[in-house]
Design a protein around this motif. Structure first.
Motif, mmCIF file in Angstrom:
data_model
loop_
_atom_site.group_PDB
_atom_site.id
_atom_site.type_symbol
_atom_site.label_atom_id
_atom_site.label_comp_id
_atom_site.label_asym_id
_atom_site.label_seq_id
_atom_site.Cartn_x
_atom_site.Cartn_y
_atom_site.Cartn_z
ATOM 1 N N SER A 1 -31.017 2.387 -45.223
ATOM 2 C CA SER A 1 -31.033 0.957 -44.930
ATOM 3 C C SER A 1 -31.577 0.726 -43.529
ATOM 4 O O SER A 1 -31.588 1.626 -42.686
ATOM 5 C CB SER A 1 -29.618 0.376 -45.030
ATOM 6 O OG SER A 1 -29.090 0.518 -46.334
ATOM 7 N N TYR B 1 -31.522 -2.263 -40.188
ATOM 8 C CA TYR B 1 -30.810 -3.434 -39.670
ATOM 9 C C TYR B 1 -31.812 -4.516 -39.310
ATOM 10 O O TYR B 1 -32.738 -4.295 -38.507
ATOM 11 C CB TYR B 1 -29.969 -3.093 -38.429
ATOM 12 C CG TYR B 1 -29.260 -4.331 -37.940
ATOM 13 C CD1 TYR B 1 -28.128 -4.798 -38.603
ATOM 14 C CD2 TYR B 1 -29.761 -5.086 -36.882
ATOM 15 C CE1 TYR B 1 -27.508 -5.969 -38.213
ATOM 16 C CE2 TYR B 1 -29.142 -6.257 -36.483
ATOM 17 C CZ TYR B 1 -28.017 -6.694 -37.156
ATOM 18 O OH TYR B 1 -27.403 -7.869 -36.779
ATOM 19 N N SER C 1 -27.729 -5.285 -42.815
ATOM 20 C CA SER C 1 -28.493 -4.144 -43.322
ATOM 21 C C SER C 1 -29.087 -4.446 -44.700
ATOM 22 O O SER C 1 -28.487 -5.160 -45.497
ATOM 23 C CB SER C 1 -27.611 -2.905 -43.397
ATOM 24 O OG SER C 1 -26.614 -3.046 -44.387
ATOM 25 N N LEU D 1 -28.278 4.415 -41.781
ATOM 26 C CA LEU D 1 -28.830 3.149 -41.275
ATOM 27 C C LEU D 1 -29.787 3.406 -40.131
ATOM 28 O O LEU D 1 -29.474 4.157 -39.196
ATOM 29 C CB LEU D 1 -27.697 2.241 -40.787
ATOM 30 C CG LEU D 1 -28.123 0.915 -40.134
ATOM 31 C CD1 LEU D 1 -28.647 -0.053 -41.196
ATOM 32 C CD2 LEU D 1 -26.973 0.289 -39.364
ATOM 33 N N SER E 1 -31.388 1.439 -37.095
ATOM 34 C CA SER E 1 -31.151 0.230 -36.302
ATOM 35 C C SER E 1 -32.111 0.197 -35.128
ATOM 36 O O SER E 1 -32.581 1.248 -34.665
ATOM 37 C CB SER E 1 -29.711 0.233 -35.771
ATOM 38 O OG SER E 1 -29.525 -0.753 -34.759
ATOM 39 N N THR F 1 -22.402 -8.518 -37.639
ATOM 40 C CA THR F 1 -23.781 -8.928 -37.369
ATOM 41 C C THR F 1 -23.905 -9.569 -35.994
ATOM 42 O O THR F 1 -24.859 -9.286 -35.249
ATOM 43 C CB THR F 1 -24.272 -9.903 -38.456
ATOM 44 O OG1 THR F 1 -24.204 -9.261 -39.730
ATOM 45 C CG2 THR F 1 -25.700 -10.357 -38.187
ATOM 46 N N ASP G 1 -23.984 3.615 -43.206
ATOM 47 C CA ASP G 1 -24.276 2.205 -42.947
ATOM 48 C C ASP G 1 -22.962 1.474 -42.690
ATOM 49 O O ASP G 1 -22.189 1.239 -43.623
ATOM 50 C CB ASP G 1 -25.000 1.597 -44.151
ATOM 51 C CG ASP G 1 -25.339 0.126 -43.947
ATOM 52 O OD1 ASP G 1 -24.941 -0.452 -42.926
ATOM 53 O OD2 ASP G 1 -26.005 -0.434 -44.846
#
Length: 543
Positions: A10, A12, A18, A55, A57, A477, A514
């Protein structure tokens, strides 16, 4: 052409959270984001990095960091990991035993809550340091612990007055007990040996590696001062840049000397201009202004007086380290000279002073004045941030029910102020723009640890602990944006870092899982597996 595709996980997306996607990078810049095949079509032949369900990011940007201090301290008497009084004393004794008899013991990181009333004594330091001169900063760096030999060499005794911006703790007969607060620290620190430029350069590189291990690819250095030995912390960065050692993207905050007036503005301009050739990787056009201290040593500036150990109001409302008349004049001249102001504002009166100081100023978008720490904020002042364009620079790890809060803070705050601490939710509802950081080495550098507290209002690994003012919690978030896009905006870098977008620098933090797919109580379990700057891997947990 150097191309890489990050896939099988995933990503961000700022303001969203995500989403499954792949990211293609060409020559250090994001070239494509989307489904794997589309990214392959756009990027062409490329190496692939398997996210393994984790994840990707944007790299974190710490908006309030002390890397030279933190990195250099690791070569001194480092007390940051000590969890008991006995452990503190053991570390000091072991460190001192390796020194010549008359050598100074310097360093810091001791936690105030390990000592009765937060105050260690000179006698216990004398024993641990075997009579050597010693001065050790507290973990929050607003207090210091001095030995009898250090006090003697500094000429401090029962007749020494408190400086106007500090306090000397005293024994019953008036002799200094060994604990020094705020400006009183300088009485001893100024005669203690300090690291030279090369030692500070090594410390900066140690800190940079530490940042990379937590996915931090940039920061604002909140303390570029000229040290008592004449070394300018700005020169440490310029030395690292000239050698090609600084990989992270940094904005430096030059120290405002509260013992001088606006005559220092010309000097600050000269120092800023010495760094211009290194933009945009490094700039030194922010100014750090320390307005108050901390609640634990009763120097944070409050609208209501502190209480004593019996719950009775005292006549102490903390320390206004910069008189308001001087602050207003400084703000006008610094703003006119094109500087950003980075205020240390912990108590509610300090917050109000900072907002009042910038209130009459014009509001060009590039200034981005900000207030760090924000422990106590009045609701009517929270409402002013958006209108004034002031950024709330959060250190979210502190918003928890730890011993520092329960034993050294809440009992001594006026009841009307206790519920106004770290009011992130109130600030968000009022429309304040956020950035976030750690204040390392004052506290844990790990952004995930701070974000866990921002969302849960208690530390990771402490699910049974009472949540601290849970109504002030943020969504994951919101706080993720603060550590990435928000801090990029604060640093004036929002057009190149802080988000995953085509054309932006490939500065990434990659996680083993994630956090957005986990429960809130599992946020703190996420671990950085690798960190990338300009498309180059600078940290790997598996290397």
């Amino acid at each position: 052409m150097n191309s890489t595709i990050f896939t099988n996980g995933s990503v961000y997306l700022t303001g969203v959270g995500s989403r499954p996607a792949s990211v293609g990078v060409v020559d250090g810049v994001i070239a494509a984001i989307g489904p794997r095949e589309e990214v392959r079509d756009r990027v062409g032949h490329a190496d692939e990095v398997d996210l393994a369900g984790g994840l990707l990011s944007p790299g974190f940007i710490d908006a309030h960091l002390h890397p030279i201090m933190g990195g250099t301290e690791r070569g001194q008497c480092d007390l940051n990991q000590a969890t008991s009084r006995d452990e503190v004393l053991r570390i000091i004794a072991e460190f001192a035993a390796a020194l010549p008899k008359d050598a100074w013991v310097v360093g810091g990181g001791w936690q105030q809550d390990l000592f009765p009333n937060g105050l260690p004594t000179r006698q216990e330091l004398d024993a641990a340091a075997d009579g050597r001169p010693a001065v050790l900063r507290s973990a929050e760096r607003h207090s210091a612990w001095a030995s009898s030999a250090a006090l003697r060499e500094a000429g401090i005794n029962s007749t020494t007055p408190d400086p106007s911006d500090g306090r000397i703790e005293r024994e019953a007969d008036g002799f200094p007990s060994g604990a020094l607060h705020e400006g009183a620290i300088i009485l001893v620190q100024s005669i203690a040996p300090e690291p030279d430029l090369h030692a500070m350069h090594r410390g900066l590189l140690v800190a940079q590696d530490h940042c990379f291990s937590h996915g931090i690819t940039g920061w604002q250095d909140a303390l570029l001062r000229i040290h008592d030995n004449g070394v300018d912390a700005l020169d440490v960065y310029l030395h690292a840049l000239a050698r090609g050692d600084l990989i992270a993207k940094v904005r430096g905050a030059l120290w405002w000397d509260r013992n001088r007036g606006t005559d220092q503005v010309a000097e600050l301009i000269e120092r800023r201009d010495r760094a211009r050739e290194w933009a945009p990787r490094f700039r030194a056009d922010s100014i750090k202004i320390m307005l108050d201290g901390t609640c634990a040593n009763f120097t944070a500036l409050l609208t209501q007086p502190y209480h004593d150990s019996h719950g009775h109001p005292t006549d102490n409302q903390g320390m206004r380290l910069v008189p308001f008349e001087q602050l207003g004049s400084a703000a006008r001249q610094l703003d006119a000279a094109g500087f950003q102001m980075h205020f240390h504002a912990l108590g509610d009166q300090a917050v109000r002073d900072a907002l009042d100081a910038i209130s009459p100023l014009p509001r060009p978008a590039e200034r981005r004045h900000h207030l760090a720490h924000l422990q106590v904020v009045q609701p009517k002042d929270a409402d002013r941030f958006a209108a004034l364009g002031a950024i709330a620079n959060l250190q979210p790890l502190w918003a928890q029910n730890d011993a520092y809060m329960q034993d050294l803070t809440i009992p001594f705050l006026d009841p009307d102020l206790r519920g106004l601490q770290y009011p992130f939710g109130t600030l968000e509802k009022a429309g304040a723009r956020f950035a976030a950081g750690s204040d390392w080495p004052v506290s844990d550098i790990n952004p995930v640890a701070g974000m866990h507290v921002a969302v849960n209002r208690r530390a990771a690994g402490a699910p049974g602990t009472e949540r601290f003012l849970p109504e002030e919690a943020l969504s994951l978030t919101s706080i993720w944006d603060a550590y990435t896009a928000g801090s990029a905006y604060l640093n004036g870098q929002e057009d190149r870092v802080g988000r995953l977008s085509v054309g932006y620098d490939a500065d990434f933090a990659i996680f083993d899982l994630d956090p957005f797919a986990q429960s809130p109580e599992q946020i703190g379990e996420a671990r950085v597996t690798s960190t990338w700057v300009d498309g180059r891997e600078v940290f790997s947990r598996h290397a």
